[in-house]
Design a protein around this motif. Sequence first.
Motif, PDB file in Angstrom:
ATOM      1  N   LEU A  34       9.076   3.566   4.609  1.00 49.03           N
ATOM      2  CA  LEU A  34       9.042   4.771   3.787  1.00 49.03           C
ATOM      3  C   LEU A  34       8.970   6.032   4.640  1.00 49.03           C
ATOM      4  O   LEU A  34       9.439   7.095   4.219  1.00 49.03           O
ATOM      5  CB  LEU A  34       7.850   4.731   2.832  1.00 49.03           C
ATOM      6  CG  LEU A  34       7.954   3.742   1.688  1.00 49.03           C
ATOM      7  CD1 LEU A  34       6.695   3.764   0.855  1.00 49.03           C
ATOM      8  CD2 LEU A  34       9.156   4.041   0.841  1.00 49.03           C
ATOM      9  N   ASN A  35       8.396   5.935   5.818  1.00 49.30           N
ATOM     10  CA  ASN A  35       8.330   7.068   6.738  1.00 49.30           C
ATOM     11  C   ASN A  35       9.732   7.603   7.013  1.00 49.30           C
ATOM     12  O   ASN A  35       9.991   8.800   6.889  1.00 49.30           O
ATOM     13  CB  ASN A  35       7.637   6.646   8.029  1.00 49.30           C
ATOM     14  CG  ASN A  35       7.654   7.723   9.082  1.00 49.30           C
ATOM     15  OD1 ASN A  35       7.622   8.910   8.793  1.00 49.30           O
ATOM     16  ND2 ASN A  35       7.705   7.304  10.329  1.00 49.30           N
ATOM     17  N   TYR A  36      10.643   6.725   7.359  1.00 54.35           N
ATOM     18  CA  TYR A  36      12.004   7.145   7.704  1.00 54.35           C
ATOM     19  C   TYR A  36      12.802   7.555   6.472  1.00 54.35           C
ATOM     20  O   TYR A  36      13.588   8.495   6.520  1.00 54.35           O
ATOM     21  CB  TYR A  36      12.721   6.031   8.454  1.00 54.35           C
ATOM     22  CG  TYR A  36      12.012   5.647   9.719  1.00 54.35           C
ATOM     23  CD1 TYR A  36      12.031   6.480  10.821  1.00 54.35           C
ATOM     24  CD2 TYR A  36      11.304   4.458   9.808  1.00 54.35           C
ATOM     25  CE1 TYR A  36      11.379   6.146  11.988  1.00 54.35           C
ATOM     26  CE2 TYR A  36      10.647   4.108  10.964  1.00 54.35           C
ATOM     27  CZ  TYR A  36      10.679   4.955  12.055  1.00 54.35           C
ATOM     28  OH  TYR A  36      10.022   4.615  13.208  1.00 54.35           O
ATOM     29  N   ASP A  40      -3.586  -9.337 -12.747  1.00 57.35           N
ATOM     30  CA  ASP A  40      -4.285  -8.272 -12.037  1.00 57.35           C
ATOM     31  C   ASP A  40      -3.371  -7.433 -11.152  1.00 57.35           C
ATOM     32  O   ASP A  40      -3.818  -6.441 -10.574  1.00 57.35           O
ATOM     33  CB  ASP A  40      -5.401  -8.857 -11.170  1.00 57.35           C
ATOM     34  CG  ASP A  40      -6.524  -9.432 -12.007  1.00 57.35           C
ATOM     35  OD1 ASP A  40      -6.684  -8.964 -13.147  1.00 57.35           O
ATOM     36  OD2 ASP A  40      -7.230 -10.332 -11.530  1.00 57.35           O
ATOM     37  N   ILE A  41      -2.119  -7.810 -11.029  1.00 61.26           N
ATOM     38  CA  ILE A  41      -1.193  -7.094 -10.142  1.00 61.26           C
ATOM     39  C   ILE A  41      -1.035  -5.620 -10.528  1.00 61.26           C
ATOM     40  O   ILE A  41      -1.047  -4.766  -9.642  1.00 61.26           O
ATOM     41  CB  ILE A  41       0.163  -7.825 -10.092  1.00 61.26           C
ATOM     42  CG1 ILE A  41       0.023  -9.142  -9.343  1.00 61.26           C
ATOM     43  CG2 ILE A  41       1.235  -6.973  -9.446  1.00 61.26           C
ATOM     44  CD1 ILE A  41      -0.381  -9.003  -7.896  1.00 61.26           C
ATOM     45  N   PRO A  42      -0.892  -5.265 -11.810  1.00 58.94           N
ATOM     46  CA  PRO A  42      -0.768  -3.825 -12.114  1.00 58.94           C
ATOM     47  C   PRO A  42      -1.966  -3.005 -11.646  1.00 58.94           C
ATOM     48  O   PRO A  42      -1.802  -1.876 -11.190  1.00 58.94           O
ATOM     49  CB  PRO A  42      -0.627  -3.782 -13.634  1.00 58.94           C
ATOM     50  CG  PRO A  42      -0.027  -5.104 -13.980  1.00 58.94           C
ATOM     51  CD  PRO A  42      -0.637  -6.073 -13.007  1.00 58.94           C
ATOM     52  N   ASN A  43      -3.166  -3.558 -11.723  1.00 60.36           N
ATOM     53  CA  ASN A  43      -4.348  -2.840 -11.243  1.00 60.36           C
ATOM     54  C   ASN A  43      -4.324  -2.685  -9.727  1.00 60.36           C
ATOM     55  O   ASN A  43      -4.666  -1.626  -9.200  1.00 60.36           O
ATOM     56  CB  ASN A  43      -5.622  -3.569 -11.660  1.00 60.36           C
ATOM     57  CG  ASN A  43      -5.749  -3.653 -13.159  1.00 60.36           C
ATOM     58  OD1 ASN A  43      -5.273  -2.787 -13.879  1.00 60.36           O
ATOM     59  ND2 ASN A  43      -6.379  -4.706 -13.639  1.00 60.36           N
ATOM     60  N   ILE A  44      -3.916  -3.716  -9.043  1.00 58.25           N
ATOM     61  CA  ILE A  44      -3.849  -3.676  -7.585  1.00 58.25           C
ATOM     62  C   ILE A  44      -2.743  -2.736  -7.132  1.00 58.25           C
ATOM     63  O   ILE A  44      -2.889  -2.031  -6.131  1.00 58.25           O
ATOM     64  CB  ILE A  44      -3.631  -5.098  -7.026  1.00 58.25           C
ATOM     65  CG1 ILE A  44      -4.852  -5.970  -7.334  1.00 58.25           C
ATOM     66  CG2 ILE A  44      -3.348  -5.066  -5.542  1.00 58.25           C
ATOM     67  CD1 ILE A  44      -4.645  -7.429  -7.040  1.00 58.25           C
ATOM     68  N   MET A  45      -1.652  -2.679  -7.881  1.00 55.67           N
ATOM     69  CA  MET A  45      -0.527  -1.832  -7.488  1.00 55.67           C
ATOM     70  C   MET A  45      -0.882  -0.348  -7.523  1.00 55.67           C
ATOM     71  O   MET A  45      -0.365   0.436  -6.724  1.00 55.67           O
ATOM     72  CB  MET A  45       0.686  -2.096  -8.382  1.00 55.67           C
ATOM     73  CG  MET A  45       1.402  -3.387  -8.042  1.00 55.67           C
ATOM     74  SD  MET A  45       1.721  -3.589  -6.296  1.00 55.67           S
ATOM     75  CE  MET A  45       2.689  -2.162  -5.926  1.00 55.67           C
ATOM     76  N   GLY A  46      -1.751   0.043  -8.425  1.00 54.28           N
ATOM     77  CA  GLY A  46      -2.194   1.435  -8.451  1.00 54.28           C
ATOM     78  C   GLY A  46      -2.913   1.814  -7.169  1.00 54.28           C
ATOM     79  O   GLY A  46      -2.666   2.875  -6.578  1.00 54.28           O
ATOM     80  N   ILE A  47      -3.773   0.952  -6.709  1.00 52.83           N
ATOM     81  CA  ILE A  47      -4.516   1.194  -5.468  1.00 52.83           C
ATOM     82  C   ILE A  47      -3.580   1.114  -4.267  1.00 52.83           C
ATOM     83  O   ILE A  47      -3.646   1.941  -3.357  1.00 52.83           O
ATOM     84  CB  ILE A  47      -5.671   0.173  -5.337  1.00 52.83           C
ATOM     85  CG1 ILE A  47      -6.664   0.383  -6.470  1.00 52.83           C
ATOM     86  CG2 ILE A  47      -6.355   0.304  -3.981  1.00 52.83           C
ATOM     87  CD1 ILE A  47      -7.678  -0.724  -6.612  1.00 52.83           C
ATOM     88  N   ALA A  48      -2.694   0.130  -4.260  1.00 53.53           N
ATOM     89  CA  ALA A  48      -1.763  -0.028  -3.138  1.00 53.53           C
ATOM     90  C   ALA A  48      -0.798   1.152  -3.047  1.00 53.53           C
ATOM     91  O   ALA A  48      -0.475   1.608  -1.941  1.00 53.53           O
ATOM     92  CB  ALA A  48      -0.991  -1.337  -3.284  1.00 53.53           C
ATOM     93  N   THR A  49      -0.348   1.658  -4.176  1.00 46.97           N
ATOM     94  CA  THR A  49       0.549   2.814  -4.172  1.00 46.97           C
ATOM     95  C   THR A  49      -0.156   4.047  -3.620  1.00 46.97           C
ATOM     96  O   THR A  49       0.420   4.804  -2.838  1.00 46.97           O
ATOM     97  CB  THR A  49       1.068   3.094  -5.596  1.00 46.97           C
ATOM     98  OG1 THR A  49       1.705   1.930  -6.090  1.00 46.97           O
ATOM     99  CG2 THR A  49       2.029   4.257  -5.620  1.00 46.97           C
TER     100      THR A  49
END
Length: 146
Positions: free
Chosen positions: A95-97, A58-67
Amino acid sequence: MLFRSLIMIVLLTIIFLCYGITPNVWGIFLAFLALLPLYLLTLGLGFILSLVAGVLRDIPNIMGIATYALMLLTPVLYPTPRATAFEHINLWNPLNYLVNGVKDLVMRGTIDTPLGYLYSAIFAVIVFLLGWRVFYFAQTKIAERV
């Protein structure tokens, strides 16, 4: 990929001309070097998440939402918020910096928060080295499991 990048550069140039923005020439060249920690962070996370995705389907599905959530939390399309809850989130968001450092280099030729950028770059190198090492040791075990 190169053709797509050239199209994006042309569009960005048109936008700069329409708004009367003159980018810093040296900053553009330095921005390519300043992108290196962002590439390393992405590659390190890719190493780690590819191993996790080999075990948990399920990680690829979660990664879309997390990204998507991370994109909304990182001030790319809006200025860095001040005196809000998002300011505290962005203080701890590497990622801000990394993103705003490159943007500052292109626009002004300097990085507004060099210490934050340095800490984020060190964090990116650590994530890359850790991800590379974990991937190197675990790839055969995960490949057997898949």
